[in-house]
Design an enzyme around this catalytic site. Sequence first.
Site, short mmCIF file in Angstrom:
data_model
loop_
_atom_site.label_atom_id
_atom_site.label_comp_id
_atom_site.label_asym_id
_atom_site.label_seq_id
_atom_site.Cartn_x
_atom_site.Cartn_y
_atom_site.Cartn_z
N SER A 165 73.28 27.11 68.17
CA SER A 165 72.66 27.12 66.86
C SER A 165 73.36 28.14 65.95
O SER A 165 74.57 28.04 65.74
CB SER A 165 71.16 27.38 67.01
N ASP A 324 67.85 16.32 65.55
CA ASP A 324 68.23 17.66 65.11
C ASP A 324 68.77 17.58 63.68
O ASP A 324 69.67 16.78 63.42
CB ASP A 324 69.31 18.20 66.07
N HIS A 354 66.71 19.85 68.82
CA HIS A 354 67.35 21.14 68.55
C HIS A 354 66.80 22.24 69.45
O HIS A 354 65.59 22.39 69.58
CB HIS A 354 67.20 21.55 67.08
#
Length: 384
Positions: A165, A324, A354
């Site tokens: 991320s 996501d 995600h």
Amino acid sequence: MEQKWKLMLTNSFFRTLSHVADFSELIGLQHYMGVMYLITLIEKVVPLSDEHVLVMEESFAGVEVLVYQPQQKTDGSDLRTAMVYLHGGGWCLGSPRMSPYDLLARKIVMDLNAVVLSVDYRLAPPNHFPVPYEDVYRVVKHFLQEEVLALYSVHPGRIAVSGDSAGGNLAAAVTQQLLNDPEQQVHFKAQGLLYPVMQALDLNTPSYQQNQDMPLLPRTLMVRFWSEYFTTDKRLFQAMMANTHNSPESSTLLKFVNWSAFLPDKYHKHYNYSEPVVMQADGKAVPENGHWRWIADPRASPLLVPDSALRVLPKTYVLTCEFDVLRDDGVMYVSRLRAAGVDVTHQHYETGFHGAMMFTVWPTDFQIAHLMTDHFVKWLQMNL
Ligand SMILES: *[C@@H]1O[C@H](CO)[C@@H](O)[C@H](O)[C@H]1NC(C)=O
Ligand SMILES: *[C@@H]1O[C@H](CO)[C@@H](O)[C@H](O)[C@H]1NC(C)=O
């Protein structure tokens, strides 16, 4: 979607916390991210050495890092591989001391006989861009010196950088910038980008549209992370929500995030491309100075570099998830890297969401997290 009911339960906790955080900010009790930081706290552990892994807390160039090493000594002739790991959390949350990161570091040490450096870079707010990025850059510069690598018996030609991320964003940025540094001798052999954040210019890609209310990262939260990375000025958040935050300067870079050009047909055919609205600098919405210019900085948005800067990049692993908002950030980077001739392995999870890879710890453990970890570790074993 993967283990849907469990995910919905997990998500309801996140959503509730987010409402509490909004309320707390509204009444002036605590900043939104201050309350959200609870997510980090509940998973915090004290990383301890065990019979296989030696864990040390160090300070590299003034930044705290956790160093994980195999307990078994090397005889000096067989040098180890290494990985610099950058945790996720939208540049505002997270810590290397969260149990999923601690477990991942140990697994990499054991499975690869590697040294893992998990970086405790400072977080926004209060440390807006470029502080988190620069912390990471300083640590990497420090570690990638021949004499420092020798202390840890690390082979200078076998070092990877990775992150999930926002950590994937930092990993991609630091890999690029290091190659611009004429004094830098040692470079990364590989980069592993796990559902990375790659660009701040277009927050209406098809995946942002398709997954705007998905667990665990709704569009509002991702926009909040982006705006907090740069500034606490709420006007940036509002402009980003409306996708009207581009300036004349950033608009010249929109060609690098053009999803109608860089996404495979199946992802964009149900969406019509429209270019983000560009605000004029004299308009009220865009303050002349300050943080707005950072959105066009490739150290924050690594997708914004020209092809010439991509060509020189090392072997790359990109993990993306269907559910996501950041799916298209990753997919566009894959397209651009491949077009530039970089060796890319793209692992897309059709049932993934995600953050999935870090859900390895009970009660929020997901089977897909272990699958993702195993795939990634296998790739490292073959490519590092
Ligand atoms: C985006 O790509 C499309 C073609 O795929 C093109 O028509 C359009 O002009 C491009 N826009 C930008 C800003 O690059
Ligand atoms: C895209 O544009 C076409 C042609 O103008 C239109 O028929 C279609 O409904 C649009 N699709 C979306 C998702 O807006």
